[in-house]
Design an enzyme around this catalytic site. Sequence first.
Site, mmCIF file in Angstrom:
data_model
loop_
_atom_site.group_PDB
_atom_site.id
_atom_site.type_symbol
_atom_site.label_atom_id
_atom_site.label_comp_id
_atom_site.label_asym_id
_atom_site.label_seq_id
_atom_site.Cartn_x
_atom_site.Cartn_y
_atom_site.Cartn_z
ATOM 1 N N GLU A 221 -14.731 -14.226 19.520
ATOM 2 C CA GLU A 221 -15.378 -13.535 18.414
ATOM 3 C C GLU A 221 -16.765 -13.037 18.793
ATOM 4 O O GLU A 221 -17.154 -11.926 18.444
ATOM 5 C CB GLU A 221 -15.484 -14.466 17.193
ATOM 6 C CG GLU A 221 -14.187 -14.625 16.421
ATOM 7 C CD GLU A 221 -13.881 -13.401 15.565
ATOM 8 O OE1 GLU A 221 -14.793 -12.595 15.322
ATOM 9 O OE2 GLU A 221 -12.713 -13.255 15.146
ATOM 10 N N SER A 222 -17.528 -13.862 19.505
ATOM 11 C CA SER A 222 -18.940 -13.538 19.743
ATOM 12 C C SER A 222 -19.400 -13.752 21.170
ATOM 13 O O SER A 222 -20.568 -13.478 21.480
ATOM 14 C CB SER A 222 -19.810 -14.410 18.826
ATOM 15 O OG SER A 222 -19.688 -15.780 19.199
#
Length: 540
Positions: A221-222
């Site tokens: 996700e990040s």
Amino acid sequence: MIKTFSAILHLAIWLGYISGSWAVSFPTEASLTTTVPTKTDSIAILDESRNRYPAILRDSKNFMAEAVISDYHGDTLEVIYHLSRIFELLMEADQIGEMNLEDKEEFERFNRTFTNLYTTKLVTVQHVDAPGMAERIRTDITEAIEIEMGDTKFTVVDDRDGHIPLVRTKQVDQFINYFQTKGRKQFEIWLKRYMQYKDLILPILAEHEMPEEFIYLAMIESGLNPKAYSHANASGMWQFIYSTGKQYGLSRDWYRDERRDIVKATHAACRYLKDLNNLFDNWYLTLAAYNCGEGRVLRASKLHQTYDFWQLKSLPRETRNYIPYFLSAAIIAKTPGLYGFKIPKAQPFQFEEVVLEKSADLAVLARVAGIKPKVIREYNPELRQSATPSEGSYTLKLPMGKKDRFLAAWNKIPADERFAPQFVQHRVRYGESLWTISKKYSVSIHDLAAVNKIRNRNKVRVGQKLKIPLKGGRVWGNGTNGGPPGHSKRTYKVKRGDTLGQIAEDFGTRANKIRRWNNMKYGSHLIHPGQKLIIWVKEG
């Protein structure tokens, strides 16, 4: 100057910033300085500010233009500073509320241009892990690989109780190959972050009785970046959008954005994932719902009459790619040596906590702890301003071994030197607007609107009480003493190893402004230890 500006303009055209649909308006040297608006200017600003979106978009474009100029001069830290300001403005826009159609189209066009700019065009940040790089990689690979749903042959890698089943399929192998080749450099950064944060995140997952593999969800996700930001205005390591973050207890105000608090966001992510799994009782569908929402997964399951993820052909393409993408990252990260990766060395993210009863200046906190302000921000990524929150206590994180020194020195500092931001109350009078009030108190109109939760800047009413964020004990710029309005004067003594770009980043300003305030030749980065620099710091 004209020659330099011409070169920058040609560079911008070559990079594709200016097109038939959108163009950057590059400021001149004069326009980069602070000016006092005339009466005519103020009327134009008031007419334009029917809502806050146009002003936020205009400021974002100005910061993007300055990022281009800084990139041309090779000032990496200054570029990063401008990009971070744009991220903040875009997140602020996300919190305001619904946009009208015209604003939505303008923001979407800016978002596409900006994302392309910082991920592919800016030379100085191509070797830096940009806040949106994880999303960019996922988008690139989604466009490059089409997952075929249906009957799937797979090899089980790990299927222990209490864990998310890890399997290899033809599609998963495609993603593994991507990370071993084109995405290798970025995955190495993610592995280093994994080593840095795993001792903090894994115990929280265990506390909520969640599979340890969910740490790889934060990875895809990040990139395990607490300050990551996406075009959908999701923020933080777990990429919460504002509404979902608020639903799971993550607040965002003028001072902080708890979506970027590693500990709080991880607890929130566990609660959210647990709720999704209670709905589906299937880890793959839980992950799919985390990506596209439970509604879409429920509709797909009903349509295909199955809870087998591999049979849900009607899911969006990104979500069909999402599970193989997750599995490939988890499989490599569990045994990196088998896939040609070295286990990187990284300092574990460990910290000590100090409870501050009142608001304090980050620069003062850093000096007392014997560290740089940017280290304070790295350990407390949720902070949005140059100070800790003014209401209630705040738990400050410090690097290990700094707490005792900090407390000993902090208790010796007079309270008035710790800088506690205060709010004064202003009662709106007839004829006043938010713009005129912000100029009266030398505060940013964006900050004034944010503190008072005002969505439409034209809707202040006579008699309304506004909170004005002010800071005392400072010399303020007034346009005639060399300092711009809304800025306080600081004196900084240069240390060995300092650069103008680093100093500018620490004080939240720009190298070219420090040069101007200290009568230094433009383009010169020559400073020496012991030299005293005057720096005007924008409040808020």
